[in-house]
Design a protein around this motif. Structure first.
Motif, short mmCIF file in Angstrom:
data_model
loop_
_atom_site.label_atom_id
_atom_site.label_comp_id
_atom_site.label_asym_id
_atom_site.label_seq_id
_atom_site.Cartn_x
_atom_site.Cartn_y
_atom_site.Cartn_z
N ARG A 84 0.62 -1.42 -0.20
CA ARG A 84 0.30 -0.32 0.39
C ARG A 84 0.82 1.50 -0.28
O ARG A 84 1.77 1.29 0.43
N PHE A 85 -0.04 2.15 -0.39
CA PHE A 85 0.99 3.29 -0.99
C PHE A 85 0.25 4.31 -0.44
O PHE A 85 -1.29 4.74 -0.29
N VAL B 21 -1.65 8.52 -0.83
CA VAL B 21 -1.13 9.81 -1.78
C VAL B 21 -2.10 11.31 -1.46
O VAL B 21 -2.75 10.96 -0.44
N GLU C 150 -3.83 0.63 -2.64
CA GLU C 150 -3.76 -0.86 -2.34
C GLU C 150 -3.72 -1.37 -3.36
O GLU C 150 -4.68 -2.14 -4.43
N GLN D 75 8.55 -2.58 -7.46
CA GLN D 75 7.71 -1.69 -6.70
C GLN D 75 7.47 -0.30 -7.28
O GLN D 75 6.35 0.80 -7.89
N LEU E 226 4.47 2.40 -8.38
CA LEU E 226 4.26 3.59 -8.29
C LEU E 226 3.95 4.43 -9.45
O LEU E 226 4.14 5.54 -9.14
N ILE F 295 0.24 4.32 -9.84
CA ILE F 295 0.14 5.56 -9.04
C ILE F 295 -0.01 6.79 -9.37
O ILE F 295 -0.96 7.98 -9.86
N ILE G 138 3.54 10.70 -3.18
CA ILE G 138 3.32 9.57 -2.37
C ILE G 138 3.99 9.23 -1.80
O ILE G 138 5.67 9.64 -1.27
N HIS G 139 3.50 8.62 -0.43
CA HIS G 139 3.90 7.71 0.61
C HIS G 139 3.97 7.04 0.44
O HIS G 139 2.95 5.93 0.52
N PRO G 140 5.14 6.03 1.62
CA PRO G 140 5.01 4.54 1.87
C PRO G 140 4.15 4.26 3.28
O PRO G 140 3.35 2.69 3.32
N ASN G 141 3.96 4.97 4.30
CA ASN G 141 3.25 5.21 5.24
C ASN G 141 2.52 6.44 5.22
O ASN G 141 2.22 7.32 4.18
#
Length: 94
Positions: free
Chosen positions: A46-47, A49, A59, A68, A72, A75, A89-92
């Motif tokens: 999951r990422f 935004v 997801e 990955q 990306l 997305i 875009i954030h990984p968490n």
């Protein structure tokens, strides 16, 4: 940049779609966190935004060791499609 397919059901908002890569068969589901509920699934990537006041979650569906970078790219393509040019875009969870 490659083209992907988007599927949106009648009951979903435009920002709650599924992005399909016809070459790898990878699917990435988008969730508008202001209008829909997001519950992470085990074993999926999951990422998140952010763009202004909007926050979207992405997801994978049926993740099987896809790169990955491909996720990306899908997305970022979807963000451009939605007109979110300033998206980050954030990984968490931001």
């Amino acid at each position: 940049m490659p083209n992907y397919l988007i599927s949106i059901s009648k009951n979903e908002a435009l920002k709650d779609g599924t992005i399909h890569d016809p070459n790898s068969k990878l699917k990435v589901k988008a969730f508008d966190l202001l209008k829909s509920r997001f519950t992470p699934s085990k074993g999926e990537v999951r990422f998140f935004v952010t763009s202004g006041r909007q926050t979207l979650a992405f997801e994978t569906k049926g993740y099987k060791k896809h790169r990955q970078l491909l996720i990306l790219q899908m997305i970022s393509w979807y963000c451009i499609y939605l007109g979110l040019m300033e998206a980050q875009i954030h990984p968490n969870w931001p």
